[in-house]
Scaffold this active site. Structure first.
Site, PDB file in Angstrom:
ATOM      1  CB  CYS A   1      -7.454 -42.588  59.060  1.00 26.72           C
ATOM      2  SG  CYS A   1      -8.525 -42.082  60.412  1.00 26.72           S
TER       3      CYS A   1
ATOM      4  NE  ARG B   1     -10.785 -35.352  68.836  1.00 29.97           N
ATOM      5  CZ  ARG B   1      -9.485 -35.324  68.703  1.00 29.97           C
ATOM      6  NH1 ARG B   1      -8.948 -35.026  67.539  1.00 29.97           N
ATOM      7  NH2 ARG B   1      -8.707 -35.582  69.724  1.00 29.97           N
TER       8      ARG B   1
ATOM      9  CG  HIS C   1      -5.498 -46.209  61.445  1.00 26.80           C
ATOM     10  ND1 HIS C   1      -4.545 -45.427  60.839  1.00 26.80           N
ATOM     11  CD2 HIS C   1      -6.327 -45.366  62.087  1.00 26.80           C
ATOM     12  CE1 HIS C   1      -4.788 -44.156  61.124  1.00 26.80           C
ATOM     13  NE2 HIS C   1      -5.868 -44.098  61.878  1.00 26.80           N
TER      14      HIS C   1
ATOM     15  CD  GLU D   1      -2.311 -48.006  59.608  1.00 29.96           C
ATOM     16  OE1 GLU D   1      -3.219 -48.361  58.815  1.00 29.96           O
ATOM     17  OE2 GLU D   1      -2.232 -46.857  60.077  1.00 29.96           O
TER      18      GLU D   1
HETATM   19  N1  GLN Z   1      -7.857 -36.000  61.698  1.00 32.84           N
HETATM   20  C1  GLN Z   1      -8.829 -36.951  61.248  1.00 32.84           C
HETATM   21  C2  GLN Z   1      -9.903 -37.218  62.292  1.00 32.84           C
HETATM   22  O1  GLN Z   1      -9.705 -36.910  63.435  1.00 32.84           O
HETATM   23  C3  GLN Z   1      -8.161 -38.249  60.822  1.00 32.84           C
HETATM   24  C4  GLN Z   1      -7.498 -38.962  61.929  1.00 32.84           C
HETATM   25  C5  GLN Z   1      -6.564 -40.058  61.451  1.00 32.84           C
HETATM   26  O2  GLN Z   1      -6.120 -40.052  60.313  1.00 32.84           O
HETATM   27  N2  GLN Z   1      -6.228 -40.976  62.313  1.00 32.84           N
HETATM   28  O3  GLN Z   1     -10.946 -37.742  61.967  1.00 32.84           O
END
Ligand code: GLN
Length: 551
Positions: free
Chosen positions: A380, A472, A517, A519
């Site tokens: 992410c 986001r 994610h 995981e």
């Molecule tokens: N801060 C980043 C976003 O909002 C990644 C978010 C995350 O790693 N879950 O896109």
């Protein structure tokens, strides 16, 4: 009534591993051929844990349907085959929100709205919607008996025994039996008090799970049984274990599953526990060791990366390797010190995260992994930063950034996508900088198509996958060609090709970043392919280094 209900409460103190116990009970009952579902009721006022600080509350676990839930749901999904979502996690906030909305709409027809029966009815409805979903629903009540805020939940489950009948309900209470060094004795008093408290609210527990560091003798069990009015057989030793996946086996040794099916008047086969036994044998006899440096911000609290820690552990199992995680705090450790730490690792992982703190250190770690051929896994935020690092240092976009950290960057390689087709809701999503904080994330499971000539495809061994998201910002297609021309491989996208989900580097042993994610979908009995492949490459590197050093 198709489903029988087990209610799990906790006493004496928090952190007794009640969530894990509920999950392990689920695993045991599934091993007996029963279908299981699990729900968590949390007494705090936040409507969901989505906005809570992971420092305080631990990880936010995301389900397929995009619910942001308590991390205990992660345990439930890892131990059982239950498919969980919005209806498996309720907070007081969510319950009250619904009651108050109904009141505003006039649904109570002018009546006085009260905790009993209106709030308790709302809680009972939340619980009873699980009826028909499985043979047994395990409902865990968060918090500790005696907390003021937990009372409506306890009252609701008390009423349910009357509503559903004795044979359809079972109360399991988790307590603590401390060993007092000075006296050289185990003390049952906290358990007695906790049960007394529970009985004062009208619940007589059927089974006690007694957490202990040393084990319970028969005489201690008899004493607890006598004072708490349960049978001796129903006093279960819940010992500290080296590996959390041993808990179902330990509970079975204590005949817990037998007690439960007897209490619920059910007939089942004896449990088949071979997969869990094989797992534990493997975990306890690793042939290798691998060190993964996890470069993150919330590194002080293991709970905030719970699923990730578990997924790395799972990834070690098929490789016969114990995975040691070196938590590197990127806010504090930078430059030469960071390089020294990373040099000791066989693989580097940059996990998800929010906000600018610790970003420069993460970028340094990614550059180090890329330049030195160290296996790298970016998840992410980790993927987004891998794109930023590549854009700056390889593709020549020296000011490249994510608009999360630099809103006016001339090269916004990661940005807020204004419009995109949402496969989950089948709608066009529109968002901008002013969109409301909680409501604008891409959440839950999304389909992804893999490029067949990629690391990802070789790991998954399938072209179409589905993975869970919580973010986001997105990869900016305006820079796609520049980055691809410089050597970035886009190996997974949404089926319409618009959302970049996985990036890789071709001339590197293992360099992969994913927008999702993975995981959240890794299980001890079914480790996630990306984690297996990452740990495998890290292990190969370690073994190669060893031979080079001994030559
Ligand atoms: N801060 C980043 C976003 O909002 C990644 C978010 C995350 O790693 N879950 O896109």
């Amino acid at each position: 009534m198709k489903t029988k209900f087990i209610f799990v409460t906790g006493g004496v103190l928090s952190s007794l591993g009640k969530g894990l116990a509920a999950a392990a009970i689920g695993a045991l009952l599934e091993a007996r051929g029963l279908r299981v579902t699990i729900q968590k009721l949390d007494p705090y006022i936040n409507v969901d844990p989505g906005t809570m600080n992971p420092f305080q509350h631990g990880e936010v676990y995301v389900t397929d349907d995009g619910a942001e839930t308590d991390l205990d749901l992660g345990h439930y999904e890892r131990y059982t085959n239950a498919k969980l979502g919005q209806r498996h996690n309720y907070t007081s906030g969510r319950i009250y929100y619904s009651v108050i909305s109904k009141e505003r709409k006039g649904e109570y027809l002018g009546g006085t709205v009260q905790v009993i029966p209106h709030v308790t009815d709302e809680i009972k409805q939340a619980i009873l919607q699980l009826d028909g979903e499985a043979d047994i629903a395990i409902v865990e009540i968060g918090g500790t008996i005696g907390d003021i805020e937990g009372l409506p939940f306890i009252e609701a489950i008390r009423q349910l025994r009357g509503d559903l009948g004795r044979e359809n309900t079972l109360y399991i209470h988790a307590t603590y039996v401390p060993y007092i060094k000075a006296a050289g004795e185990l003390k049952t008093k906290p358990t007695q008090h906790s049960v007394k408290e529970l009985r004062s609210i009208g619940i007589q527990p059927d089974i006690l799970l007694c957490r202990t560091e040393t084990g319970l003798s028969q005489s201690i069990k008899s004493k607890i049984a006598l004072f708490c009015d349960v049978t001796e057989k129903a006093v279960i030793t819940a010992m500290d274990v080296d590996c959390i996946y041993e808990v179902p086996l330990r509970f079975h040794q204590e005949n817990l599953d037998e007690q439960i099916v007897e209490g619920l008047n059910m007939w089942t086969r004896a449990p088949i526990l071979t997969p869990w036994e094989e797992l534990i044998t493997k975990v306890k006899n690793p042939q290798h060791k691998v060190t993964i440096a996890m470069v993150g911000k919330y590194v002080n609290l293991r709970e905030s990366y719970k699923s990730l820690n578990e997924a790395l552990f799972h990834g070690g199992v098929p490789n016969n390797a114990e995975v040691e995680i070196d938590f590197v705090n990127s806010e504090r450790i930078k430059g030469e010190k960071l390089v020294q730490r990373l040099a000791r690792a066989d693989g580097i992982l940059v996990p998800g995260g929010f906000g600018i703190r610790g970003i420069p250190g993460k970028l340094e770690a990614i550059a180090y992994a890329r330049e030195n051929g160290v296996p790298f896994f970016g998840i992410c935020l980790g993927m987004q930063l891998a794109v930023v690092e590549f854009a700056r240092n390889v593709a020549g976009l020296s000011l490249a950034d994510s608009t999360e950290f630099s809103p006016s960057t001339p090269h916004p390689v990661i940005y807020l996508m204004k419009e995109w087709y949402d496969y989950r809701t089948d709608k066009i999503q529109v968002r901008d900088e002013d969109s409301d904080k909680g409501g604008t994330m891409r959440l839950g499971a999304y389909p992804c198509e893999l490029n067949e000539d990629s690391l990802a495809y070789r790991a998954y061994a399938t072209k179409n996958i589905s993975e869970r998201h919580r973010h986001r910002y997105e990869f900016n297609n305006a820079h796609r060609k520049t980055l691809e021309d410089a050597g970035l491989l886009i190996s997974g996208t949404s089926p319409d090709g618009e959302l970049v989900e996985i990036i890789e580097l071709n001339d590197h042993p293992w360099f992969l970043g994913c927008q999702f994610h993975p995981e959240f979908k890794s299980r001890p009995l079914k480790p996630h392919p990306l984690f297996v492949s990452f740990v495998q490459t890290a292990l190969e590197r370690r073994l190669k280094e060893k031979t080079t050093h001994t030559e």
